[in-house]
Design a protein around this motif. Structure first.
Motif, PDB file in Angstrom:
ATOM      1  N   GLN A 188       0.877  -1.302   0.019  1.00 23.53           N
ATOM      2  CA  GLN A 188       0.073   0.152   0.018  1.00 23.53           C
ATOM      3  C   GLN A 188       0.692   1.157  -0.011  1.00 23.53           C
ATOM      4  OE1 GLN A 188      -2.413  -0.639   3.397  1.00 23.53           O
ATOM      5  NE2 GLN A 188      -0.691   0.005   4.935  1.00 23.53           N
ATOM      6  N   ASN A 189       0.258   2.438  -0.420  1.00 18.67           N
ATOM      7  CA  ASN A 189       0.878   3.596  -0.476  1.00 18.67           C
ATOM      8  C   ASN A 189       2.154   3.813  -0.993  1.00 18.67           C
ATOM      9  OD1 ASN A 189      -1.476   4.292   1.221  1.00 18.67           O
ATOM     10  ND2 ASN A 189      -0.380   3.594   3.091  1.00 18.67           N
ATOM     11  N   LEU A 190       2.497   3.114  -2.227  1.00 14.57           N
ATOM     12  CA  LEU A 190       3.606   2.858  -2.804  1.00 14.57           C
ATOM     13  C   LEU A 190       3.628   3.672  -4.239  1.00 14.57           C
ATOM     14  CD1 LEU A 190       6.586   1.754  -2.775  1.00 14.57           C
ATOM     15  CD2 LEU A 190       5.463  -0.306  -3.507  1.00 14.57           C
ATOM     16  N   HIS A 191       4.758   4.249  -4.717  1.00 13.31           N
ATOM     17  CA  HIS A 191       5.040   4.538  -5.820  1.00 13.31           C
ATOM     18  C   HIS A 191       6.109   3.982  -6.479  1.00 13.31           C
ATOM     19  CE1 HIS A 191       3.192   8.509  -4.289  1.00 13.31           C
ATOM     20  NE2 HIS A 191       2.287   7.675  -4.400  1.00 13.31           N
ATOM     21  N   VAL A 192       6.103   3.263  -7.737  1.00 15.07           N
ATOM     22  CA  VAL A 192       7.387   2.824  -8.330  1.00 15.07           C
ATOM     23  C   VAL A 192       7.283   3.278  -9.512  1.00 15.07           C
ATOM     24  CG1 VAL A 192       8.280   0.633  -9.307  1.00 15.07           C
ATOM     25  CG2 VAL A 192       6.923   0.777  -7.057  1.00 15.07           C
ATOM     26  N   ASN A 193       8.820   3.489  -9.965  1.00 10.20           N
ATOM     27  CA  ASN A 193       9.078   3.927 -11.483  1.00 10.20           C
ATOM     28  C   ASN A 193      10.433   3.540 -11.908  1.00 10.20           C
ATOM     29  OD1 ASN A 193      11.470   5.540 -11.294  1.00 10.20           O
ATOM     30  ND2 ASN A 193      10.155   7.464 -10.596  1.00 10.20           N
ATOM     31  N   GLY A 194      10.187   3.270 -13.410  1.00  4.38           N
ATOM     32  CA  GLY A 194      11.366   2.756 -14.047  1.00  4.38           C
ATOM     33  C   GLY A 194      10.981   2.226 -15.429  1.00  4.38           C
ATOM     34  N   ASN A 195      12.070   1.700 -16.123  1.00  2.82           N
ATOM     35  CA  ASN A 195      11.958   1.265 -17.370  1.00  2.82           C
ATOM     36  C   ASN A 195      12.205  -0.122 -17.323  1.00  2.82           C
ATOM     37  OD1 ASN A 195      11.237   3.593 -19.257  1.00  2.82           O
ATOM     38  ND2 ASN A 195      13.008   4.300 -18.629  1.00  2.82           N
ATOM     39  N   PHE A 196      11.140  -1.055 -17.367  1.00  3.43           N
ATOM     40  CA  PHE A 196      11.601  -2.339 -17.552  1.00  3.43           C
ATOM     41  C   PHE A 196      12.122  -2.941 -18.705  1.00  3.43           C
ATOM     42  CE2 PHE A 196       8.962  -3.737 -13.245  1.00  3.43           C
ATOM     43  CZ  PHE A 196       9.336  -2.460 -12.670  1.00  3.43           C
ATOM     44  N   GLN A 197      13.242  -3.484 -19.202  1.00  2.00           N
ATOM     45  CA  GLN A 197      13.591  -4.316 -20.074  1.00  2.00           C
ATOM     46  C   GLN A 197      13.861  -5.575 -19.980  1.00  2.00           C
ATOM     47  OE1 GLN A 197      14.171  -2.711 -23.138  1.00  2.00           O
ATOM     48  NE2 GLN A 197      13.735  -0.652 -22.587  1.00  2.00           N
ATOM     49  N   ILE A 198      12.662  -6.488 -20.039  1.00  3.62           N
ATOM     50  CA  ILE A 198      12.662  -7.822 -19.760  1.00  3.62           C
ATOM     51  C   ILE A 198      12.927  -8.838 -20.906  1.00  3.62           C
ATOM     52  CG2 ILE A 198      11.600  -9.601 -18.589  1.00  3.62           C
ATOM     53  CD1 ILE A 198      10.094  -7.256 -17.095  1.00  3.62           C
ATOM     54  N   GLY A 199      14.123  -9.151 -20.964  1.00  3.21           N
ATOM     55  CA  GLY A 199      14.435 -10.503 -21.945  1.00  3.21           C
ATOM     56  C   GLY A 199      14.014 -11.672 -21.254  1.00  3.21           C
ATOM     57  N   TYR A 200      13.450 -12.703 -21.843  1.00 10.49           N
ATOM     58  CA  TYR A 200      12.898 -13.852 -21.375  1.00 10.49           C
ATOM     59  C   TYR A 200      13.125 -15.095 -22.032  1.00 10.49           C
ATOM     60  CZ  TYR A 200      10.375 -16.933 -17.946  1.00 10.49           C
ATOM     61  OH  TYR A 200      10.197 -18.028 -16.836  1.00 10.49           O
ATOM     62  N   SER A 201      13.981 -16.237 -21.682  1.00  6.66           N
ATOM     63  CA  SER A 201      13.897 -17.302 -22.643  1.00  6.66           C
ATOM     64  C   SER A 201      13.982 -18.551 -21.730  1.00  6.66           C
ATOM     65  CB  SER A 201      15.297 -17.191 -23.321  1.00  6.66           C
ATOM     66  OG  SER A 201      16.405 -17.025 -22.450  1.00  6.66           O
ATOM     67  N   TYR A 202      13.762 -18.607 -20.533  1.00  8.54           N
ATOM     68  CA  TYR A 202      13.668 -19.772 -19.581  1.00  8.54           C
ATOM     69  C   TYR A 202      12.398 -20.666 -19.727  1.00  8.54           C
ATOM     70  CZ  TYR A 202      17.644 -17.157 -17.931  1.00  8.54           C
ATOM     71  OH  TYR A 202      18.783 -16.227 -17.774  1.00  8.54           O
ATOM     72  N   ASN A 203      11.392 -20.261 -19.841  1.00  9.40           N
ATOM     73  CA  ASN A 203      10.131 -20.930 -19.825  1.00  9.40           C
ATOM     74  C   ASN A 203       8.941 -20.635 -20.802  1.00  9.40           C
ATOM     75  OD1 ASN A 203       7.601 -22.225 -18.464  1.00  9.40           O
ATOM     76  ND2 ASN A 203       8.999 -22.356 -16.544  1.00  9.40           N
ATOM     77  N   ASN A 204       7.852 -21.136 -20.819  1.00  5.21           N
ATOM     78  CA  ASN A 204       6.773 -20.724 -21.677  1.00  5.21           C
ATOM     79  C   ASN A 204       5.670 -19.748 -21.107  1.00  5.21           C
ATOM     80  OD1 ASN A 204       5.863 -22.651 -20.227  1.00  5.21           O
ATOM     81  ND2 ASN A 204       4.622 -23.569 -21.994  1.00  5.21           N
ATOM     82  N   ILE A 205       6.097 -19.187 -19.894  1.00  4.92           N
ATOM     83  CA  ILE A 205       5.256 -18.382 -19.199  1.00  4.92           C
ATOM     84  C   ILE A 205       6.224 -17.276 -18.479  1.00  4.92           C
ATOM     85  CG2 ILE A 205       5.077 -19.854 -17.067  1.00  4.92           C
ATOM     86  CD1 ILE A 205       2.135 -19.139 -17.047  1.00  4.92           C
ATOM     87  N   LEU A 206       5.630 -16.095 -18.354  1.00 11.22           N
ATOM     88  CA  LEU A 206       6.267 -14.928 -17.667  1.00 11.22           C
ATOM     89  C   LEU A 206       5.187 -13.990 -16.936  1.00 11.22           C
ATOM     90  CD1 LEU A 206       8.649 -12.841 -17.090  1.00 11.22           C
ATOM     91  CD2 LEU A 206       8.052 -12.045 -19.565  1.00 11.22           C
ATOM     92  N   TYR A 207       5.595 -13.712 -15.830  1.00  9.79           N
ATOM     93  CA  TYR A 207       4.760 -12.822 -15.154  1.00  9.79           C
ATOM     94  C   TYR A 207       5.677 -11.371 -14.781  1.00  9.79           C
ATOM     95  CZ  TYR A 207       1.812 -16.760 -14.301  1.00  9.79           C
ATOM     96  OH  TYR A 207       1.186 -17.999 -14.434  1.00  9.79           O
ATOM     97  N   ALA A 208       4.940 -10.424 -15.088  1.00  7.26           N
ATOM     98  CA  ALA A 208       5.749  -8.966 -14.965  1.00  7.26           C
ATOM     99  C   ALA A 208       4.758  -7.886 -14.545  1.00  7.26           C
ATOM    100  CB  ALA A 208       6.648  -8.565 -16.396  1.00  7.26           C
ATOM    101  N   GLY A 209       5.100  -7.139 -13.457  1.00  2.03           N
ATOM    102  CA  GLY A 209       4.296  -6.451 -13.050  1.00  2.03           C
ATOM    103  C   GLY A 209       5.180  -5.094 -12.436  1.00  2.03           C
ATOM    104  N   GLY A 210       4.836  -3.931 -12.695  1.00  2.25           N
ATOM    105  CA  GLY A 210       5.547  -2.807 -12.305  1.00  2.25           C
ATOM    106  C   GLY A 210       5.789  -2.866 -10.625  1.00  2.25           C
TER     107      GLY A 210
END
Length: 166
Positions: free
Chosen positions: A92-114
């Motif tokens: 709660q009560n949180l601010h997040v900023n950034g530029n997520f550059q996510i390269g993925y090659s390990y599995n057939n499913i990925l979850y990404a959230g700020g």
């Protein structure tokens, strides 16, 4: 062990929280508070709670502070990218900023959230200024799933009064 509330003052404190949770200390019954803005300086970040066995179950109160320049990093041991990987607690009560550059090659499913990759708890009064760029490098005949979002990648809990600007 006996305290119920802990305050984070610097990026190393946040990294220490991630290490504890990822080693199996889920913070159930504990409140973690930010004292001020944290600049993560785009250093590689492993999420807080990287697996079903190591989920975050406490309360994280950002005190309306910002965690900026977050750079989630993936490994073969996780398919989550964000500040939190898997949370069953309260964020709660949180601010997040950034530029997520996510390269993925390990599995057939990925979850990404700020803020959180997989939310099974509550996220409330949070803002995300995260620009998400996900690059799947997985080559297979299998179906590939990517769950990505500014606040959460996969949402199974409660989300209220949040804003996404990414």
């Amino acid at each position: 062990d006996e305290d119920d509330t802990y305050t984070l003052y610097q990026p190393a404190d946040l990294a220490g929280l991630a290490k504890l949770v990822n080693e199996g200390i889920n913070m159930n019954g504990k409140t973690i508070c930010l004292s001020s803005e944290l600049d993560m300086n785009n250093k590689p970040w492993i999420p807080i709670g990287i697996s079903e066995a190591t989920t975050f179950k406490g309360t994280f109160n950002g005190n309306n502070q910002t965690i900026k320049n977050l750079n989630p990093t993936l490994s073969q041991s996780t398919n989550t990218a964000g500040l939190f990987g898997i949370s069953e607690g309260v964020i709660q009560n949180l601010h997040v900023n950034g530029n997520f550059q996510i390269g993925y090659s390990y599995n057939n499913i990925l979850y990404a959230g700020g803020i959180c990759s997989i939310n099974k708890g509550t996220i409330q009064h949070c803002r995300s200024h995260v620009n998400m760029f996900v690059h799947m490098n997985y080559e297979s005949d299998q179906h590939t799933n990517v769950y990505a979002g500014g606040i959460v990648g996969d949402h199974l809990g409660t989300l209220s009064s949040c804003q996404n600007y990414g």
